[in-house]
Scaffold this active site. Structure first.
Site, PDB file in Angstrom:
ATOM      1  N   GLU A 223       0.821  -1.211   0.000  1.00  0.00           N
ATOM      2  CA  GLU A 223       0.000   0.000   0.000  1.00  0.00           C
ATOM      3  C   GLU A 223       0.858   1.265   0.000  1.00  0.00           C
ATOM      4  O   GLU A 223       0.744   2.114   0.878  1.00  0.00           O
ATOM      5  CB  GLU A 223      -0.971  -0.021   1.189  1.00  0.00           C
ATOM      6  CG  GLU A 223      -1.953  -1.180   1.110  1.00  0.00           C
ATOM      7  CD  GLU A 223      -3.006  -1.189   2.205  1.00  0.00           C
ATOM      8  OE1 GLU A 223      -2.756  -0.629   3.283  1.00  0.00           O
ATOM      9  OE2 GLU A 223      -4.078  -1.778   1.964  1.00  0.00           O
TER      10      GLU A 223
ATOM     11  N   ASP B 172      -8.358  -9.035   4.325  1.00  0.00           N
ATOM     12  CA  ASP B 172      -8.141  -7.906   5.228  1.00  0.00           C
ATOM     13  C   ASP B 172      -9.198  -7.821   6.329  1.00  0.00           C
ATOM     14  O   ASP B 172     -10.062  -6.944   6.288  1.00  0.00           O
ATOM     15  CB  ASP B 172      -8.139  -6.610   4.413  1.00  0.00           C
ATOM     16  CG  ASP B 172      -7.641  -5.435   5.231  1.00  0.00           C
ATOM     17  OD1 ASP B 172      -7.096  -5.668   6.323  1.00  0.00           O
ATOM     18  OD2 ASP B 172      -7.800  -4.293   4.774  1.00  0.00           O
TER      19      ASP B 172
ATOM     20  N   GLU C  17     -12.441  -2.169  12.534  1.00  0.00           N
ATOM     21  CA  GLU C  17     -12.530  -1.482  11.235  1.00  0.00           C
ATOM     22  C   GLU C  17     -13.700  -1.986  10.379  1.00  0.00           C
ATOM     23  O   GLU C  17     -14.530  -1.203   9.931  1.00  0.00           O
ATOM     24  CB  GLU C  17     -11.216  -1.660  10.470  1.00  0.00           C
ATOM     25  CG  GLU C  17     -11.258  -1.060   9.079  1.00  0.00           C
ATOM     26  CD  GLU C  17      -9.933  -1.184   8.327  1.00  0.00           C
ATOM     27  OE1 GLU C  17      -8.992  -1.782   8.861  1.00  0.00           O
ATOM     28  OE2 GLU C  17      -9.862  -0.673   7.197  1.00  0.00           O
TER      29      GLU C  17
HETATM   30  C1  LIG Z   1      -2.613   0.646   8.537  1.00  0.00           C
HETATM   31  O1  LIG Z   1      -3.169   0.497   7.270  1.00  0.00           O
HETATM   32  C2  LIG Z   1      -4.251  -0.369   7.163  1.00  0.00           C
HETATM   33  C3  LIG Z   1      -5.451   0.320   6.515  1.00  0.00           C
HETATM   34  O2  LIG Z   1      -5.898   1.390   7.282  1.00  0.00           O
HETATM   35  C4  LIG Z   1      -6.558  -0.682   6.414  1.00  0.00           C
HETATM   36  O3  LIG Z   1      -7.701  -0.149   5.844  1.00  0.00           O
HETATM   37  C5  LIG Z   1      -6.069  -1.805   5.580  1.00  0.00           C
HETATM   38  O4  LIG Z   1      -7.056  -2.644   5.445  1.00  0.00           O
HETATM   39  O5  LIG Z   1      -4.974  -2.424   6.201  1.00  0.00           O
HETATM   40  C6  LIG Z   1      -3.877  -1.583   6.330  1.00  0.00           C
HETATM   41  C7  LIG Z   1      -2.746  -2.380   6.971  1.00  0.00           C
HETATM   42  O6  LIG Z   1      -3.043  -3.327   7.665  1.00  0.00           O
HETATM   43  O7  LIG Z   1      -1.599  -2.048   6.756  1.00  0.00           O
END
Ligand SMILES: CO[C@H]1[C@H](O)[C@@H](O)[C@H](O)O[C@@H]1C(=O)O
Length: 685
Positions: free
Chosen positions: A292, A371, A399
């Site tokens: 990311e 995720d 989340e």
């Molecule tokens: C910290 O970043 C997070 C991000 O906010 C989250 O939406 C994503 O799913 O996973 C990422 C991760 O785990 O690195």
């Protein structure tokens, strides 16, 4: 009176336990401490609890029990063995972090021993002893030895220096504000809370390390981190930092962060030397690399092993660790590309590197391949990696599970994950056994939880979300414990032992994940959330985006074929899972749409169609959310008013938002298919 704090102390609150006073007075009236001032902290914990909750003001004796008859004896095992015989066996059975609470009769005297090999065991032990007293347990014949099953029990804070918390639903950071590190009474109380559930590490900053956070590695911040680390260290908790892989560029003025470039590795070595000057028991680094938009070794054509080992070498002389996340996937996917499957990414990236990591490198793996959805299969890297240390990453912060507005107790899900049998070495290769180190030879394993804590007065936004934090620690210490027991204990510690209170809150917690799953995206679907903030329903919110998260619904079918005939994801599992998941007939229904593309008229085991099942689950889910609220309302008058109202407000929102979920999802399916609900309930056209 204990001082009144502007925040609750959760399960550690000094409630009035006068009713147990007589039961404990005989022994707890005297405390003998063997050893030096380093034991003052466990002593103070016990003394404060006795004074404030039980009204017992113990007399303290240092290194002598000449004038006492019945007493508590606190000391390291080596010291206790000098004065009491019959403790030889504990030299072998006690681990480095374990403790023993044991009642012995010694002539006329009754002695309750609290001992451990190391100081840290005494800290964990004193909190367990306090817990037992708070629960009113009988200690007359107590002989309780406890060692943690997992070596690493870590919280990950996604806190930013400006005080915001990524995916935080409980206010602002308790660690940072306006680019400064906060140290106050609450810091110490947080350390106490975490220590009382056996946590031994904490990563204080977000894995997304942006420009400002890179500076945490510079001297002005290290000076402050030294103070912070001392506070946590006293409670047996090590500090770790998330780092940016490109720090040598940002801080060192180099033009590269290539892990095989000598200047880069030297920069890290020098930096690590500096860190340990300030923080001698520094835990190590957590790294989100090539993920990311965070930089990593792939940028230089190097592997994750190259990157992690370079850091591992810098940390090794100090006993520090590199925790390297496996959350690596293509986040710039094209929805038209049906070959790339995000679910396969972690395994594809890390399986080829198995055996290539140093012994002080640990790969941290999210529980599922995507995720933190409400349900995913267990990540096939568990059981896939045989020669790599591994940490199971769980998300305590909610989340995708209701953002602490919804009650969603995650202990039940985590327990299922821990008990999942990977069959890596045949039956008995459960995730928890891998983490304990009993399946493969690797030992540096554990659990990490993304923290749900912020500066709200109850720490977690939803008061009942404290149960998720408590459970995380308890499961990391002992993944074999029954979840119902953990729940019962948390309720009694937090709300007291009124039968109705215990019964109803148990019901609420134990049924909440199932309810949430039903009214959101059951059968393994996931992802129908609003993009960005991830709250609330949006059936196609992630359908045409770049994140690799598609359900590809059309008028006939929904779900991704991840079988051997589709993306081949099922082949990442050991038998018999690869066969079980591969066939639509044997795939567990709770994961059906994760593994298969299923026509709406497909009949499930119940005989109902997929579509009708989806409608039914959504109606049921809302009814269950209403029942959960009803159980809380029954407790009015038994819970203090403020907490009662705070929780009720959230339960009201939950019911409303559950209806929104139900209606949006049902309408989506109805519009796709044109097929009405068999039972004629309201579905908006
Ligand atoms: C910290 O970043 C997070 C991000 O906010 C989250 O939406 C994503 O799913 O996973 C990422 C991760 O785990 O690195």
């Amino acid at each position: 009176m204990a001082e009144i704090k502007p925040y609750s102390m959760c399960w550690l609150e000094y409630t009035d336990l006068n009713k147990y006073r007589d039961k404990y007075r005989r022994i707890f009236g005297n405390i003998v401490v063997l050893g030096d001032n380093s034991l003052n902290l466990p002593l103070k914990e016990l003394r404060d609890f006795l004074t404030y909750s039980l009204g017992i003001k113990p007399k303290i004796f240092r290194n002598t029990f000449a004038n006492t008859s019945n007493f508590v004896l606190i000391g390291k095992l080596s010291d206790v063995r000098k004065v009491l015989k019959g403790l030889d066996e504990f030299e072998f059975s006690l681990g480095e972090e374990g403790f023993l609470i044991k009642k012995v009769e010694f002539g006329e005297n009754s002695i309750l021993i609290l001992t451990a090999k190391e100081y840290v065991g005494l800290i964990y032990g004193v909190f367990k002893l306090i817990e037992k007293l708070k629960l009113g347990e009988d200690i007359d014949k107590i002989n309780f030895l406890s060692n943690p099953s997992l070596k690493f029990r870590i919280l990950n804070h996604w806190d930013n220096l400006d005080g915001s918390v990524e995916r935080g639903y409980a206010g602002n950071s308790i660690f940072f504000k306006d680019n400064k590190i906060i140290i106050n009474d609450r810091t110490k109380d947080y350390a106490r809370l975490l220590s009382s559930i056996g946590i031994n590490g904490i990563v204080i900053n977000n894995v997304n390390v942006k420009k400002k956070e890179v500076e945490l590695l510079t001297i002005p911040y290290l000076k402050k981190l030294k103070e912070l680390a001392k506070i946590f260290s006293a409670y047996g908790i090590k500090i770790y930092l998330s780092i940016n892989f490109a720090s040598p560029i940002y801080l060192g003025g180099l033009n590269t962060a290539d892990p095989l470039d000598k200047r880069v590795s030297l920069w890290w070595k020098t930096k690590v030397d500096e860190i340990y000057e300030y923080i001698p028991d520094f835990g190590g680094f957590l790294v989100k690399a090539d993920s990311e938009f965070n930089p990593g070794p792939h940028m230089y054509g190097r592997t994750h092993a190259d990157g992690a080992n370079m850091l591992g070498e810098a940390l090794e002389p100090y006993g520090g660790f590199v925790i390297w996340r496996a959350f690596v996937y293509n986040c710039l996917q094209d929805w038209r590309d049906v070959k790339t499957d995000r679910a396969k990414a972690a395994y594809d990236n890390f399986k080829p590197l198995d055996g290539k990591f140093m012994d002080n490198v640990i790969v941290q793996i999210k529980y599922g391949p995507m995720d933190f959805q409400v349900r995913e299969p267990v990540n096939p890297l568990f059981g896939g990696l045989e020669q790599t240390n591994q940490i199971l990453e769980l998300q305590i912060t909610q989340e995708y599970t209701g953002q602490q507005i919804h009650l969603c107790y995650l202990g039940v899900l985590w327990k299922e994950i821990l008990e999942f049998d990977t069959y890596a070495k045949g039956k008995g290769s459960e995730v928890k056994e891998i983490l304990k180190g009993s399946v493969f030879k690797i030992k540096n394993n554990g659990m990490a939880g993304v923290s749900n804590v912020g500066d709200n007065i109850n720490w977690t936004g939803h008061d009942l979300a404290q149960a998720n934090l408590y459970t995380f620690g308890e499961l990391a210490w002992n993944p074999d414990e029954k979840i119902e027991k953990i729940v019962e204990r948390w309720i009694k510690l937090t709300f007291g032992d009124d039968e109705k209170v215990v019964e109803n809150i148990s019901y609420m917690l134990l049924n909440s994940h199932k309810a949430y799953e039903k009214y959101t995206t059951p059968l393994g679907l996931g992802w129908m959330v609003n993009p960005g903030h991830h709250y609330g329903p949006n059936p196609e919110g992630y359908e045409y985006s770049k994140w690799g998260t598609y359900h590809r619904a059309n008028y006939e079918a929904i779900g991704v074929d991840r079988s051997s005939r589709g993306t081949g994801y099922t082949l990442q599992y050991h038998s018999p899972w690869r066969e079980i998941y591969d066939s639509i007939d044997t795939c567990p229904e709770e994961l059906l749409l994760f593994f298969h593309r299923v026509p709406y008229n497909y009949r499930l085991k119940s005989g109902k169609t997929l579509l009708q099942t989806y409608y039914d689950l959504h109606f049921e889910g809302v009814e269950e959310a209403e029942e959960i609220r009803r159980r809380w309302i029954e407790l009015k008058g038994k819970i203090d008013d403020k907490t009662y109202e705070r929780v009720l407000q959230r339960l009201n929102m939950q019911v409303e938002h559950a209806k929104e979920w139900r209606d949006v999802i049902n309408t989506y399916f109805f519009r796709r298919t044109g097929i009405p609900d068999e039972k004629g309930r309201k579905i908006y056209p």
